[in-house]
Design an enzyme around this catalytic site. Structure first.
Site, PDB file in Angstrom:
ATOM      1  CB  SER A  49      59.752  90.950  18.727  1.00  0.00           C
ATOM      2  OG  SER A  49      59.056  89.802  18.286  1.00  0.00           O
ATOM      3  CE1 TYR A 106      62.589  88.693  24.018  1.00  0.00           C
ATOM      4  CE2 TYR A 106      60.882  88.111  22.440  1.00  0.00           C
ATOM      5  CZ  TYR A 106      62.164  88.545  22.707  1.00  0.00           C
ATOM      6  OH  TYR A 106      63.014  88.847  21.679  1.00  0.00           O
TER       7      TYR A 106
END
Length: 259
Positions: free
Chosen positions: A150, A163
């Site tokens: 990400s 996360y």
């Protein structure tokens, strides 16, 4: 915007295993690899979701199969890889996409059970899945592994910092495995998506105002689409990227992406 009309067939004769592939980026990736000629084996935690996705892909003439798998289970990871190889005779491409985000909030207040879950699924399971698949990848010339990270890995934002930190670890995992497996001819790369409206980015786009703010943070002034991430994966696992390994390809519309 309509989906891209895929005409190239760079993956003819290849077998691809894609985890968490019944929605979002995983589904788009499975579809794109199949459109380029790969036989695709997918998984998700629910068999009903797998069955529905496989039926949808097959209805468009794509080669697809799959089974339920919780990637946190050693037994189910083993069964997943064995089922793929049994179905298609080998394994050329592994796309590790499965991830969880069970909690949002400040790092200083993140409960231990949330930390454990994130690290177990997003990092540990990714490593162990590679270990399970590796004996089969080693038998296939030009084999390739791609991790889905990400853009948040580069600057972990609230309220999903834990996360995002797990996604930062995937950048290092990519480098480490690429160094180990390069002499065997196995390439290892990573895709770092920008803000794509899926369940994992829900906290960042849960209101129109937040979504607009995220879009404004890109140079292209819009959010991303799953198909754009899938195209990056397809490139990295194709012969066009035969001399690319150990890299993270950021597909974020120009968001800041430096550690």
């Amino acid at each position: 915007m309509s989906k891209p009309d895929v005409k190239c067939r760079r993956l003819e004769g290849k077998v691809a295993l894609v985890t968490a592939a019944t929605a979002g980026i995983g589904l788009a990736t499975a579809e794109r690899l199949a459109q380029e000629g790969a036989s695709v084996y997918i998984c998700s935690r629910k068999q009903s979701n797998v069955d529905e996705t496989v039926a949808s892909l097959r209805s468009r003439g794509l080669q697809a199969d799959g089974c339920a798998c919780h990637v946190g289970s050693a037994e189910q990871r083993k069964q997943l890889v064995e089922a793929c190889v049994r179905r298609y005779g080998g394994l050329d491409i592994l796309v590790s996409n499965a991830a969880v985000n069970p909690g949002a909030g400040p790092l200083a207040d993140t409960p231990p059970h949330v930390i454990d879950k994130i690290l177990d699924i997003n990092i540990k399971s990714a490593v162990l899945l590679v270990q399970e698949a590796l004996p089969h990848l080693q038998k296939r010339p030009g084999a390739s592994i791609v991790f889905i990270s990400s853009v948040t890995a580069f600057n972990p934002p609230a309220p999903i910092a834990m996360y995002a930190i797990s996604k930062t670890a995937l950048l290092g995992l990519t480098k480490g495995l690429a160094a180990e497996l390069g002499p065997q001819g196995i390439r290892v790369n990573c895709v770092a998506p920008g803000i794509v409206p899926t369940k994992f980015s829900a906290a960042l786009v849960e209101t129109p105002e937040l979504a607009a703010q995220q879009a404004e943070s890109t140079l292209l002034k819009r959010l991303g689409r799953p198909e754009e991430q899938a195209a990056a994966v397809a490139y990295l696992v194709s012969p066009d990227a035969a001399y690319v390994t150990g890299e993270t390809l950021v597909v974020s519309g120009g968001m800041q992406s430096r550690l």
